[in-house]
Design a protein around this motif. Structure first.
Motif, PDB file in Angstrom:
ATOM      1  N   GLU A  12       0.844  -1.191   0.000  1.00  0.00           N
ATOM      2  CA  GLU A  12       0.000   0.000   0.000  1.00  0.00           C
ATOM      3  C   GLU A  12       0.880   1.241   0.000  1.00  0.00           C
ATOM      4  O   GLU A  12       1.831   1.329   0.761  1.00  0.00           O
ATOM      5  CB  GLU A  12      -0.918   0.015   1.218  1.00  0.00           C
ATOM      6  CG  GLU A  12      -1.869   1.206   1.203  1.00  0.00           C
ATOM      7  CD  GLU A  12      -2.860   1.167   2.348  1.00  0.00           C
ATOM      8  OE1 GLU A  12      -3.909   0.545   2.178  1.00  0.00           O
ATOM      9  OE2 GLU A  12      -2.553   1.755   3.393  1.00  0.00           O
ATOM     10  N   VAL A  42      -2.318  -4.363  -7.557  1.00  0.00           N
ATOM     11  CA  VAL A  42      -2.818  -5.738  -7.584  1.00  0.00           C
ATOM     12  C   VAL A  42      -1.933  -6.584  -8.485  1.00  0.00           C
ATOM     13  O   VAL A  42      -1.551  -7.695  -8.133  1.00  0.00           O
ATOM     14  CB  VAL A  42      -4.281  -5.775  -8.070  1.00  0.00           C
ATOM     15  CG1 VAL A  42      -4.777  -7.193  -8.194  1.00  0.00           C
ATOM     16  CG2 VAL A  42      -5.172  -4.963  -7.145  1.00  0.00           C
ATOM     17  N   ASN A  52      -5.868  -1.061  -6.670  1.00  0.00           N
ATOM     18  CA  ASN A  52      -7.045  -0.775  -5.859  1.00  0.00           C
ATOM     19  C   ASN A  52      -6.906   0.652  -5.382  1.00  0.00           C
ATOM     20  O   ASN A  52      -5.897   1.014  -4.769  1.00  0.00           O
ATOM     21  CB  ASN A  52      -7.123  -1.706  -4.643  1.00  0.00           C
ATOM     22  CG  ASN A  52      -7.659  -3.061  -4.992  1.00  0.00           C
ATOM     23  OD1 ASN A  52      -8.408  -3.227  -5.947  1.00  0.00           O
ATOM     24  ND2 ASN A  52      -7.264  -4.056  -4.215  1.00  0.00           N
ATOM     25  N   GLU A  55     -11.482   1.715  -2.999  1.00  0.00           N
ATOM     26  CA  GLU A  55     -12.332   0.522  -3.049  1.00  0.00           C
ATOM     27  C   GLU A  55     -12.788   0.157  -4.462  1.00  0.00           C
ATOM     28  O   GLU A  55     -13.811  -0.494  -4.651  1.00  0.00           O
ATOM     29  CB  GLU A  55     -13.527   0.670  -2.118  1.00  0.00           C
ATOM     30  CG  GLU A  55     -13.100   0.862  -0.675  1.00  0.00           C
ATOM     31  CD  GLU A  55     -14.262   0.979   0.275  1.00  0.00           C
ATOM     32  OE1 GLU A  55     -15.370   0.568  -0.088  1.00  0.00           O
ATOM     33  OE2 GLU A  55     -14.046   1.481   1.391  1.00  0.00           O
ATOM     34  N   SER A  56     -12.056   0.620  -5.477  1.00  0.00           N
ATOM     35  CA  SER A  56     -12.307   0.244  -6.865  1.00  0.00           C
ATOM     36  C   SER A  56     -11.028  -0.316  -7.448  1.00  0.00           C
ATOM     37  O   SER A  56      -9.930   0.042  -7.023  1.00  0.00           O
ATOM     38  CB  SER A  56     -12.730   1.459  -7.698  1.00  0.00           C
ATOM     39  OG  SER A  56     -13.948   1.955  -7.247  1.00  0.00           O
ATOM     40  N   ARG A  57     -11.173  -1.186  -8.424  1.00  0.00           N
ATOM     41  CA  ARG A  57     -10.012  -1.742  -9.107  1.00  0.00           C
ATOM     42  C   ARG A  57      -9.912  -1.042 -10.468  1.00  0.00           C
ATOM     43  O   ARG A  57     -10.871  -1.055 -11.246  1.00  0.00           O
ATOM     44  CB  ARG A  57     -10.186  -3.248  -9.281  1.00  0.00           C
ATOM     45  CG  ARG A  57      -8.926  -3.956  -9.662  1.00  0.00           C
ATOM     46  CD  ARG A  57      -9.086  -5.431  -9.503  1.00  0.00           C
ATOM     47  NE  ARG A  57      -8.937  -5.793  -8.089  1.00  0.00           N
ATOM     48  CZ  ARG A  57      -8.701  -6.989  -7.652  1.00  0.00           C
ATOM     49  NH1 ARG A  57      -8.628  -7.998  -8.505  1.00  0.00           N
ATOM     50  NH2 ARG A  57      -8.559  -7.241  -6.381  1.00  0.00           N
TER      51      ARG A  57
END
Length: 70
Positions: A12, A42, A52, A55-57
């Protein structure tokens, strides 16, 4: 500080700065790439990354990933 394209998979990172022209910065901001936002890579493929963010890819090209500094 390094480009997002050089970050490690699964790690992260916090976005420090977004470079490029005004249109690219606005496009990336609309996708959620805003300084202070946390992103996690990812997968990577030849500099292209899937991350990510908020909260979206999202898939980002190598060119764009080099403009996002983490």
């Amino acid at each position: 500080m390094m480009p997002l394209s050089m970050a490690n998979v699964g790690e992260e990172n916090s976005i420090k700065r977004v470079g490029g022209g005004e249109e690219m910065r606005q496009f990336l901001a609309n996708l959620g790439f805003i300084p202070g936002t946390h992103v996690t890579i990812v997968t990577k493929n030849n500099g292209n990354v899937i991350v990510n963010v908020k909260e979206s890819r999202v898939a980002v090209s190598r060119e764009m990933a080099t403009k996002i500094m983490v």
